[in-house]
Design a protein around this motif. Structure first.
Motif, PDB file in Angstrom:
ATOM      1  N   LEU A 207     -27.318 -11.757 -11.762  1.00  0.00           N
ATOM      2  CA  LEU A 207     -26.600 -10.431 -10.499  1.00  0.00           C
ATOM      3  C   LEU A 207     -25.185 -10.869 -10.965  1.00  0.00           C
ATOM      4  O   LEU A 207     -24.374 -10.500 -11.022  1.00  0.00           O
ATOM      5  N   ALA A 208     -25.141 -12.563  -9.935  1.00  0.00           N
ATOM      6  CA  ALA A 208     -24.015 -13.132 -10.020  1.00  0.00           C
ATOM      7  C   ALA A 208     -23.144 -12.772 -11.936  1.00  0.00           C
ATOM      8  O   ALA A 208     -21.888 -13.088 -11.350  1.00  0.00           O
ATOM      9  N   ASN A 209     -23.602 -12.527 -12.686  1.00  0.00           N
ATOM     10  CA  ASN A 209     -23.143 -12.762 -14.247  1.00  0.00           C
ATOM     11  C   ASN A 209     -22.182 -11.463 -13.890  1.00  0.00           C
ATOM     12  O   ASN A 209     -21.437 -11.500 -14.834  1.00  0.00           O
ATOM     13  N   PHE A 210     -22.160 -10.583 -13.217  1.00  0.00           N
ATOM     14  CA  PHE A 210     -21.794  -8.910 -12.723  1.00  0.00           C
ATOM     15  C   PHE A 210     -20.493  -9.208 -12.902  1.00  0.00           C
ATOM     16  O   PHE A 210     -19.549  -8.250 -12.624  1.00  0.00           O
ATOM     17  N   SER A 211     -19.977 -10.808 -12.133  1.00  0.00           N
ATOM     18  CA  SER A 211     -18.448 -10.717 -11.237  1.00  0.00           C
ATOM     19  C   SER A 211     -17.240 -10.816 -11.785  1.00  0.00           C
ATOM     20  O   SER A 211     -16.492 -10.254 -11.712  1.00  0.00           O
ATOM     21  N   VAL A 212     -17.515 -11.353 -13.486  1.00  0.00           N
ATOM     22  CA  VAL A 212     -16.186 -11.316 -13.989  1.00  0.00           C
ATOM     23  C   VAL A 212     -15.922 -10.246 -15.091  1.00  0.00           C
ATOM     24  O   VAL A 212     -16.305 -10.585 -16.194  1.00  0.00           O
ATOM     25  N   LEU A 213     -14.645  -9.996 -14.707  1.00  0.00           N
ATOM     26  CA  LEU A 213     -14.264  -8.684 -15.683  1.00  0.00           C
ATOM     27  C   LEU A 213     -13.830  -9.175 -16.195  1.00  0.00           C
ATOM     28  O   LEU A 213     -12.729 -10.071 -17.008  1.00  0.00           O
ATOM     29  N   LYS A 218      -9.521  -5.481 -16.236  1.00  0.00           N
ATOM     30  CA  LYS A 218      -8.289  -5.625 -15.420  1.00  0.00           C
ATOM     31  C   LYS A 218      -7.150  -4.694 -15.164  1.00  0.00           C
ATOM     32  O   LYS A 218      -6.505  -4.419 -14.584  1.00  0.00           O
ATOM     33  N   GLY A 219      -6.456  -5.263 -16.612  1.00  0.00           N
ATOM     34  CA  GLY A 219      -5.621  -4.418 -16.895  1.00  0.00           C
ATOM     35  C   GLY A 219      -5.341  -2.990 -16.429  1.00  0.00           C
ATOM     36  O   GLY A 219      -4.434  -2.224 -15.592  1.00  0.00           O
ATOM     37  N   PHE A 220      -6.408  -2.430 -17.127  1.00  0.00           N
ATOM     38  CA  PHE A 220      -7.064  -0.954 -17.353  1.00  0.00           C
ATOM     39  C   PHE A 220      -6.355  -0.250 -15.335  1.00  0.00           C
ATOM     40  O   PHE A 220      -6.397   0.725 -15.135  1.00  0.00           O
ATOM     41  N   GLN A 221      -7.625  -0.813 -15.238  1.00  0.00           N
ATOM     42  CA  GLN A 221      -7.726  -0.422 -13.106  1.00  0.00           C
ATOM     43  C   GLN A 221      -6.628  -0.709 -12.947  1.00  0.00           C
ATOM     44  O   GLN A 221      -6.186  -0.344 -11.685  1.00  0.00           O
ATOM     45  N   ASN A 222      -5.766  -1.932 -12.770  1.00  0.00           N
ATOM     46  CA  ASN A 222      -4.513  -1.907 -12.567  1.00  0.00           C
ATOM     47  C   ASN A 222      -3.815  -0.780 -12.418  1.00  0.00           C
ATOM     48  O   ASN A 222      -2.504  -0.117 -11.761  1.00  0.00           O
ATOM     49  N   LEU A 223      -3.708  -0.677 -14.156  1.00  0.00           N
ATOM     50  CA  LEU A 223      -2.856   0.990 -14.235  1.00  0.00           C
ATOM     51  C   LEU A 223      -3.024   2.308 -13.779  1.00  0.00           C
ATOM     52  O   LEU A 223      -2.200   2.940 -13.439  1.00  0.00           O
ATOM     53  N   TRP A 224      -4.447   2.164 -13.625  1.00  0.00           N
ATOM     54  CA  TRP A 224      -4.755   3.286 -12.969  1.00  0.00           C
ATOM     55  C   TRP A 224      -4.608   3.580 -11.782  1.00  0.00           C
ATOM     56  O   TRP A 224      -4.092   4.434 -10.859  1.00  0.00           O
ATOM     57  N   LYS A 225      -4.221   2.107 -10.552  1.00  0.00           N
ATOM     58  CA  LYS A 225      -4.839   2.156  -9.649  1.00  0.00           C
ATOM     59  C   LYS A 225      -2.856   2.901  -9.349  1.00  0.00           C
ATOM     60  O   LYS A 225      -2.405   3.779  -8.425  1.00  0.00           O
ATOM     61  N   THR A 226      -2.183   1.711  -9.900  1.00  0.00           N
ATOM     62  CA  THR A 226      -0.869   2.603 -10.415  1.00  0.00           C
ATOM     63  C   THR A 226      -0.589   4.302 -10.214  1.00  0.00           C
ATOM     64  O   THR A 226       0.252   5.129  -9.605  1.00  0.00           O
ATOM     65  N   PHE A 227      -1.513   4.377 -11.462  1.00  0.00           N
ATOM     66  CA  PHE A 227      -1.124   5.975 -11.685  1.00  0.00           C
ATOM     67  C   PHE A 227      -0.888   7.141 -10.689  1.00  0.00           C
ATOM     68  O   PHE A 227      -0.546   7.657 -10.190  1.00  0.00           O
ATOM     69  N   PHE A 228      -2.651   6.468  -9.674  1.00  0.00           N
ATOM     70  CA  PHE A 228      -3.074   7.335  -8.733  1.00  0.00           C
ATOM     71  C   PHE A 228      -2.026   7.037  -7.452  1.00  0.00           C
ATOM     72  O   PHE A 228      -1.991   8.066  -7.423  1.00  0.00           O
ATOM     73  N   ASP A 229      -1.666   6.682  -7.292  1.00  0.00           N
ATOM     74  CA  ASP A 229      -0.483   6.451  -5.925  1.00  0.00           C
ATOM     75  C   ASP A 229       1.112   6.726  -6.299  1.00  0.00           C
ATOM     76  O   ASP A 229       1.251   7.494  -5.811  1.00  0.00           O
ATOM     77  N   THR A 230       1.131   6.996  -7.826  1.00  0.00           N
ATOM     78  CA  THR A 230       2.551   7.678  -7.875  1.00  0.00           C
ATOM     79  C   THR A 230       2.719   9.409  -8.487  1.00  0.00           C
ATOM     80  O   THR A 230       3.150   9.731  -7.520  1.00  0.00           O
ATOM     81  N   ILE A 231       1.274   9.590  -8.827  1.00  0.00           N
ATOM     82  CA  ILE A 231       0.923  10.686  -8.726  1.00  0.00           C
ATOM     83  C   ILE A 231       0.863  11.716  -7.799  1.00  0.00           C
ATOM     84  O   ILE A 231       1.018  13.217  -7.390  1.00  0.00           O
ATOM     85  N   ALA A 232       0.576  10.678  -6.527  1.00  0.00           N
ATOM     86  CA  ALA A 232      -0.147  11.435  -5.029  1.00  0.00           C
ATOM     87  C   ALA A 232       1.278  11.550  -3.949  1.00  0.00           C
ATOM     88  O   ALA A 232       1.759  11.749  -3.809  1.00  0.00           O
ATOM     89  N   ILE A 233       0.974  12.960  -3.564  1.00  0.00           N
ATOM     90  CA  ILE A 233       1.658  13.866  -2.955  1.00  0.00           C
ATOM     91  C   ILE A 233       1.070  13.566  -1.633  1.00  0.00           C
ATOM     92  O   ILE A 233       0.174  14.919  -1.119  1.00  0.00           O
ATOM     93  N   LYS A 234       1.467  12.829  -0.101  1.00  0.00           N
ATOM     94  CA  LYS A 234       1.336  12.252   0.697  1.00  0.00           C
ATOM     95  C   LYS A 234       0.778  13.755   1.601  1.00  0.00           C
ATOM     96  O   LYS A 234       0.294  14.267   2.048  1.00  0.00           O
ATOM     97  N   GLU A 235       1.530  15.227   1.359  1.00  0.00           N
ATOM     98  CA  GLU A 235       1.402  17.039   2.049  1.00  0.00           C
ATOM     99  C   GLU A 235       0.621  17.182   0.967  1.00  0.00           C
ATOM    100  O   GLU A 235       0.286  18.110   1.856  1.00  0.00           O
ATOM    101  N   ARG A 236       0.256  17.090   0.093  1.00  0.00           N
ATOM    102  CA  ARG A 236      -1.323  17.742  -0.256  1.00  0.00           C
ATOM    103  C   ARG A 236      -2.441  16.831  -0.124  1.00  0.00           C
ATOM    104  O   ARG A 236      -3.648  17.197  -0.107  1.00  0.00           O
ATOM    105  N   CYS A 237      -2.298  15.853   0.850  1.00  0.00           N
ATOM    106  CA  CYS A 237      -3.407  15.562   1.217  1.00  0.00           C
ATOM    107  C   CYS A 237      -4.064  15.620   1.880  1.00  0.00           C
ATOM    108  O   CYS A 237      -4.212  16.630   2.927  1.00  0.00           O
ATOM    109  N   ASN A 238      -5.543  16.171   1.087  1.00  0.00           N
ATOM    110  CA  ASN A 238      -7.136  16.994   1.635  1.00  0.00           C
ATOM    111  C   ASN A 238      -8.221  16.497   1.590  1.00  0.00           C
ATOM    112  O   ASN A 238      -8.730  16.427   1.250  1.00  0.00           O
TER     113      ASN A 238
END
Length: 263
Positions: A207-213, A218-238
């Protein structure tokens, strides 16, 4: 007080596999169906003065005999009801299967329509429960790419649904090397490109071998998180709607959904 009429029930303890359950059912039936029961071996099981216990090692030949008898005397449909019940998280699932089969072999294939019977209804409801969970995970499984280019997905289902969902991904990711890991059981479906899926319990070192991405992952995960935060609209949080669409228990290994609170 006369205790001579008290029946000492014999409980056959078995491994938590369909083969283990079928082995115990074979041996319990061979002893006496009226005074025996089957239970999955567990440290949490309580003991009783009015029960005796027999440790049962899995015997694949005996399990195959039960498997073949169910299909020959009942049906494939009934076998799959039993199989999915064996994969469930219900603590007494082995006993439920045994009770069902004792009635089924007397009644025949028509047993499946006897939902007024408690033993039949239990199997029917557990089957539906496992089916719903496996269907949900077909939608919620997410893969990450490891440094060795293997795709890995971690899930934590209530039931042991990995055997039920693996063929879906083997068909769609036929040319990929991938692993779907049930983290609660350390049980995995392992697929080598263009080969059949096989199943295995994994050790902590494996299982320890599964920890190294991979760097790409890593690049795609960071890109997606940035996109996710950028398009979020606080007033529409539900949060209620979000939880309705995706229950919390599915989110543990879904990276973007772990980022709190946006819909």
């Amino acid at each position: 007080m006369n205790n001579t009429n008290i029946t000492n029930k014999t409980i056959y303890l078995c491994d938590d596999t369909i083969e283990g359950i079928f082995t115990a059912i074979y041996k319990a039936w061979d002893n006496n169906p009226k005074t025996t029961d089957v239970r999955i071996r567990s440290s949490s099981s309580s003991l009783s003065f009015f029960e005796s216990y027999v440790e049962t090692d899995t015997d694949y030949e005996l399990a195959l005999k039960v498997h073949n008898t169910i299909i020959r005397k009942l049906s494939w449909d009934i076998y799959f009801y039993i199989y999915r019940t064996a994969l469930s998280y219900e603590e007494e699932r082995a006993s439920y299967i045994y009770s069902f089969l004792k009635k089924a072999f007397k009644t025949g294939p028509a047993i499946i329509n006897m939902l007024h019977d408690d033993d039949v209804l239990k199997i029917f409801n557990i089957d539906k429960q496992v089916g719903r969970e496996s269907h949900s995970f077909l939608e919620f499984v997410r893969f990450e790419e490891l440094a060795n280019s293997v795709l890995v997905s971690r899930i934590e289902p209530k039931s042991n649904i990995i055997p039920l969902i693996s063929e879906h991904f083997a068909d769609r990711l036929h040319c990929e090397n991938w692993i779907i890991l049930d983290t609660g059981r350390n049980f995995a479906a392992i697929h080598e490109a263009s080969k059949p899926v096989f199943f295995s319990y994994l050790t902590e070192s494996e299982l320890a071998n599964f920890s190294v991405l991979s760097d790409t992952e890593k690049g795609f995960q960071n890109l997606w998180k940035t996109f996710f935060d950028t398009i979020a609209i606080k007033e529409r949080c539900n949060p209620k709607l979000q939880q309705s669409n995706m229950p919390l228990r599915y989110r543990k290994y879904m990276k973007a959904e772990n980022n709190p609170g946006h819909v």
